[in-house]
Design an enzyme around this catalytic site. Structure first.
Site, PDB file in Angstrom:
ATOM      1  N   GLN A 123      -1.074  22.077 -47.267  1.00 33.55           N
ATOM      2  CA  GLN A 123       0.025  22.073 -46.297  1.00 33.55           C
ATOM      3  C   GLN A 123      -0.197  23.134 -45.223  1.00 33.55           C
ATOM      4  OE1 GLN A 123       4.063  23.720 -46.803  1.00 33.55           O
ATOM      5  NE2 GLN A 123       4.829  21.653 -46.445  1.00 33.55           N
ATOM      6  N   TYR A 139      10.334  26.172 -39.269  1.00 32.62           N
ATOM      7  CA  TYR A 139       9.099  26.796 -38.783  1.00 32.62           C
ATOM      8  C   TYR A 139       8.680  26.175 -37.434  1.00 32.62           C
ATOM      9  CZ  TYR A 139       9.338  28.717 -43.440  1.00 32.62           C
ATOM     10  OH  TYR A 139       9.795  29.353 -44.565  1.00 32.62           O
ATOM     11  N   GLY A 158       9.603  19.965 -57.042  1.00 30.80           N
ATOM     12  CA  GLY A 158       9.268  21.337 -56.719  1.00 30.80           C
ATOM     13  C   GLY A 158       9.391  22.239 -57.930  1.00 30.80           C
TER      14      GLY A 158
HETATM   15  C1  LIG Z   1       9.385  28.823 -54.694  1.00 36.01           C
HETATM   16  C2  LIG Z   1       9.478  27.764 -53.651  1.00 36.01           C
HETATM   17  C3  LIG Z   1       8.671  27.821 -52.535  1.00 36.01           C
HETATM   18  C4  LIG Z   1       8.698  26.824 -51.563  1.00 36.01           C
HETATM   19  N1  LIG Z   1       7.820  26.870 -50.522  1.00 36.01           N
HETATM   20  C5  LIG Z   1       7.687  25.790 -49.703  1.00 36.01           C
HETATM   21  C6  LIG Z   1       6.610  25.690 -48.778  1.00 36.01           C
HETATM   22  O1  LIG Z   1       5.721  26.551 -48.689  1.00 36.01           O
HETATM   23  N2  LIG Z   1       6.554  24.576 -48.002  1.00 36.01           N
HETATM   24  C7  LIG Z   1       7.487  23.568 -48.078  1.00 36.01           C
HETATM   25  O2  LIG Z   1       7.386  22.573 -47.370  1.00 36.01           O
HETATM   26  N3  LIG Z   1       8.509  23.641 -48.948  1.00 36.01           N
HETATM   27  C8  LIG Z   1       8.618  24.698 -49.784  1.00 36.01           C
HETATM   28  N4  LIG Z   1       9.594  24.711 -50.753  1.00 36.01           N
HETATM   29  C9  LIG Z   1      10.502  23.555 -50.874  1.00 36.01           C
HETATM   30  C10 LIG Z   1       9.936  22.533 -51.863  1.00 36.01           C
HETATM   31  O3  LIG Z   1       8.784  21.916 -51.339  1.00 36.01           O
HETATM   32  C11 LIG Z   1      10.973  21.444 -52.191  1.00 36.01           C
HETATM   33  O4  LIG Z   1      11.293  20.727 -51.018  1.00 36.01           O
HETATM   34  C12 LIG Z   1      12.227  22.030 -52.791  1.00 36.01           C
HETATM   35  O5  LIG Z   1      11.911  22.919 -53.846  1.00 36.01           O
HETATM   36  C13 LIG Z   1      13.161  20.961 -53.345  1.00 36.01           C
HETATM   37  O6  LIG Z   1      12.588  20.272 -54.425  1.00 36.01           O
HETATM   38  P1  LIG Z   1      13.068  20.551 -55.945  1.00 36.01           P
HETATM   39  O7  LIG Z   1      14.560  20.347 -55.983  1.00 36.01           O
HETATM   40  O8  LIG Z   1      12.323  19.512 -56.754  1.00 36.01           O
HETATM   41  O9  LIG Z   1      12.677  21.941 -56.291  1.00 36.01           O
HETATM   42  C14 LIG Z   1       9.606  25.735 -51.713  1.00 36.01           C
HETATM   43  C15 LIG Z   1      10.435  25.687 -52.829  1.00 36.01           C
HETATM   44  C16 LIG Z   1      10.367  26.660 -53.813  1.00 36.01           C
HETATM   45  C17 LIG Z   1      11.245  26.542 -55.032  1.00 36.01           C
END
Ligand SMILES: Cc1cc2nc3c(=O)[nH]c(=O)nc-3n(C[C@H](O)[C@H](O)[C@H](O)COP(=O)(O)O)c2cc1C
Length: 356
Positions: A98, A178, A308
């Protein structure tokens, strides 16, 4: 219902299952933006995902927005990433990288004293995570037209490096407030040139990035992530439905590997709105459980489901879903932490004996 465990075409590759690991920043790189051995282990442990999307990686030094995040802005960083892709492939997995340029969500303390860049000189509310602790965001420098072309070229070169480093493709991070979303959104983009004003102009930067990335990788190795109305990092838009419908209409027909949409409690069902407009492989993310993911796949609302925090805490998430096994609980305190195994590579997999 086992929709999650059927193969799915994601651009050039066929993923063995429909469970995708979400991009997640873990802030465990060294001061030079290099991912280390623990990062190799972390991703290799999760190689049973149909596809892993890496944490956000800065395409150029000006794209860095958090302390200890990794880059792919030079050959040394690419060489370090090569170990990650090789370890994932050795376990039969697939991984996209990414590209995340934070734009104004950064700080001079992360940029060797340079002022962060943005479409317009509008200071976001909040604080950056820097080596000196949390510091207030500053007013960014508005990119000149020539600078925009240079940023697009940075993405092009970063894409080239990601491919040379063995990644199966690249994802454009166009969510979370971003740089790409700063251009797209009316609240952060007050430009009066070809990159601001109308939705056509505000979407131009994202479309140019995708064109450059596709020229390097082939469109079928390029995906894009969006999160309409996430409103994170001071993002706001006067008419998000119009903005995202226009953007996704422009994505259609480009032959991209996928559109990845993560929604965070929006009143509007953007999945229903955007999936038919896109017409290609659709990755649905955020807040999914095994049940809700299988329902979305069975209903045809998505082609693959992105997990995530569940993947962060369960290296063998597909196996656990297959068996209906209990899940480890994610530990928020170690989401972003010093590079030790704790909360990173020490989440246990199921005992083999248990699954026999
Ligand atoms: C620790 C953490 C770091 C994340 N960093 C990014 C990232 O670098 N890029 C991104 O697009 N989303 C990032 N996200 C968002 C996740 O990609 C995802 O959209 C979000 O966690 C929701 O999914 P979930 O409910 O399954 O956790 C991050 C989420 C978490 C928990």
């Amino acid at each position: 219902m086992h929709a999650l465990f059927s193969p799915v075409r994601i651009g050039r590759l066929e993923a063995a299952n429909r469970l995708v690991m979400a991009p997640m920043t873990r802030s465990r790189a060294d001061a030079h933006g290099l991912p280390g051995e623990l990062t190799v282990t972390y991703y290799a442990q999760r190689a049973s995902a149909g596809l892993i999307i890496s944490e956000g990686v800065f395409p150029s030094v000006m794209g860095k927005g958090y302390v200890h995040t990794p880059g792919i802005a030079n050959d040394a960083q690419a060489a370090a990433w090569k170990k990650v892709s090789a370890a994932v492939h050795a376990r039969g997995g697939r991984i996209f990288l990414q590209l995340m340029h934070c734009g104004r969500i950064s700080h001079p303390a992360l940029l060797d004293g340079a002022t962060p860049v943005a479409p317009s000189a509008i200071r976001p509310a909040g604080q950056a995570w820097t080596p000196a602790g949390q510091l207030d965001f500053v007013t960014p420098r508005a990119l000149a037209l020539a600078d925009i072309a240079a940023v697009v070229d940075d993405y092009r070169q970063a894409t080239r490096r990601a491919l040379d480093a063995g990644f199966d493709g690249v994802e454009l991070h166009a969510a979370s407030g971003y740089l790409p979303e700063q251009f797209l959104s009316s609240g952060s983009n007050r430009r009066e040139d070809a990159y601001g004003g109308s939705v056509e102009n505000r979407a131009r930067f994202i479309l140019e990035l995708l064109t450059a990335m596709a020229e390097e990788a082939g469109a079928d190795r390029v995906g894009i992530k969006i999160s309409p109305e996430m409103n994170y990092n001071s993002i706001s838009d006067d008419d998000p439905q119009q903005t995202y419908c226009y953007l996704v209409d422009q994505l259609r027909g480009r032959g991209l590997a996928y559109l990845h949409v993560a929604l965070f409690g929006t009143a509007v069902d953007y999945h229903a709105l955007l999936r038919p407009r896109f017409g290609g492989t659709y990755l649905m993310g955020s807040g999914l459980t095994q049940q809700s993911a299988e329902r979305a796949l069975a209903d045809g609302a998505a082609d693959a489901a992105v997990f995530g925090s569940a993947f962060l805490a369960n290296p063998d998430l597909p196996e656990r879903f297959r068996l209906g096994a209990a899940l480890n609980t994610p530990d928020r305190a170690t989401f972003f932490a010093p590079p030790t195994a704790q909360g990173y590579t020490d989440y246990p997999a199921l005992e083999r004996a248990e699954s026999a």
